[in-house]
Design an enzyme around this catalytic site. Structure first.
Site, PDB file in Angstrom:
ATOM      1  N   HIS A 149      15.687  26.980  28.244  1.00 36.86           N
ATOM      2  CA  HIS A 149      16.682  26.870  29.316  1.00 36.86           C
ATOM      3  C   HIS A 149      18.035  27.405  28.843  1.00 36.86           C
ATOM      4  CE1 HIS A 149      18.447  24.361  32.879  1.00 36.86           C
ATOM      5  NE2 HIS A 149      18.619  25.674  33.008  1.00 36.86           N
ATOM      6  N   GLU A 151      13.923  18.880  31.363  1.00 36.15           N
ATOM      7  CA  GLU A 151      14.651  19.563  30.309  1.00 36.15           C
ATOM      8  C   GLU A 151      13.904  19.430  28.977  1.00 36.15           C
ATOM      9  OE1 GLU A 151      17.582  21.511  30.387  1.00 36.15           O
ATOM     10  OE2 GLU A 151      16.933  21.439  32.477  1.00 36.15           O
TER      11      GLU A 151
END
Length: 315
Positions: A281, A261
């Site tokens: 994302h 992430e």
């Protein structure tokens, strides 16, 4: 039962309060948090004495799971690769997800990234703000061959959106669907798709079978200057090799997902690559999608409290 929503669902708090009231009227305890836990220890504390955990896309590790007495993990996300499923299986914890909540959101961002790459958004930006003199002649989706890997809900939504662009659509999937063929889509082998497509979009899950689904062999099959769009999962592509091809001007890409992430470390290959548009994302992340996922995860919860298991992930 005690139910703990340990991550924010990012909807109007009144929606959460209304569910809290309903759950308490059913005789259960409901606790929710407006910020995600900073580490595993804080998650363990939040899940103390909890029967049902409601989470989003933040990791739920073995360390946390083994310190709890959970009966259900209700995941407000489509993918569940951030949950230690082996630990859940060992403790006989049911895992459910919110599949389908962001289908439209993801499909729209695929189109956005595709247009951004073809119309050179990055190069435009550098010309406007940095005084560079990049060549800005763009390209259309119209007339191109658009290859879709995975024809589940999101792949199907993307096909519907692409139908107005005047491109040829081909697809690869382990399961061929008659309803997809009825949309004038040709199923082909993976090798054929990669060789023929001007644009390739990935719509497959991340699991043991799909890690580096597009590795060196597969990426080398793609046309020179083809566009790869990944709004699925970062690990399904060999991103180090992809970065090499981008830097050699062999491919272009629009990437929303990574091997971790964000924020990305400074030495992450795609962070420094040429010919790529990166987003944070966010393919799933729209106001409408957040409201839909709240509806799904709370419905999962109410069904479970009534003795029904829906949207179960098979462990």
């Amino acid at each position: 039962m005690k139910i703990s929503l340990i991550d924010p669902l990012e909807v109007d708090e009144k929606i959460i309060e209304d569910h809290k009231k309903k759950i308490e009227e059913l005789g259960h305890e409901f606790e929710y948090f407006n910020q995600s836990a900073k580490d595993d220890d804080e998650k363990i504390q939040r899940l103390k004495d909890t029967d049902i955990a409601m989470i989003t896309n933040k990791p739920l590790t073995r360390k946390v799971i083994e310190k709890t007495d959970l009966k259900l993990v209700d995941v407000a996300f489509t993918g569940v690769d951030h949950v230690d499923l082996d630990a859940c299986k060992e403790k006989e914890i049911v895992v459910e997800n919110a599949s389908g909540y962001s289908d439209d959101s993801v499909a729209e961002l695929v189109l956005g990234l595709t247009i951004g790459v073809l119309r050179k958004f990055n190069e435009n930006r550098r010309n406007i703000f940095d005084g560079e003199n990049n060549y800005l002649l763009g390209e259309l989706i119209k007339g191109k061959t658009f290859g879709i890997i995975g024809t589940g809900n999101i792949g199907s939504k993307l096909i519907d959106l692409l139908s107005v662009f005047g491109c040829e659509i081909i697809a690869y999937s382990r399961t061929e669907k008659e309803e997809i063929k009825a949309k004038n889509v040709e199923y082909v082998s993976l090798e054929d798709l990669l060789k023929r497509s001007d644009i390739v979009s990935l719509h497959i899950p991340n699991n043991k079978e799909t890690k580096h689904f597009l590795g060196k062999v597969e990426l080398d099959l793609m046309k020179d200057n083809a566009v790869l769009i990944n709004c699925a999962r970062g690990a399904v592509v060999d991103n180090e090799y992809l970065a090499k091809l981008l830097n050699e001007d062999k491919l272009r890409a629009g990437i929303d997902v990574f091997d971790m992430e964000p924020p990305l470390p400074e030495d992450y290959p795609l962070r420094n690559a040429k010919n790529v548009i990166l987003t944070n994302h966010v393919a799933f992340y729209t106001k409408e999608a957040m409201e839909i996922r709240a509806d799904i995860v709370f419905d999962n919860l109410y069904q479970y409290l009534e003795g029904n298991i829906v949207n179960e992930i098979k462990l």
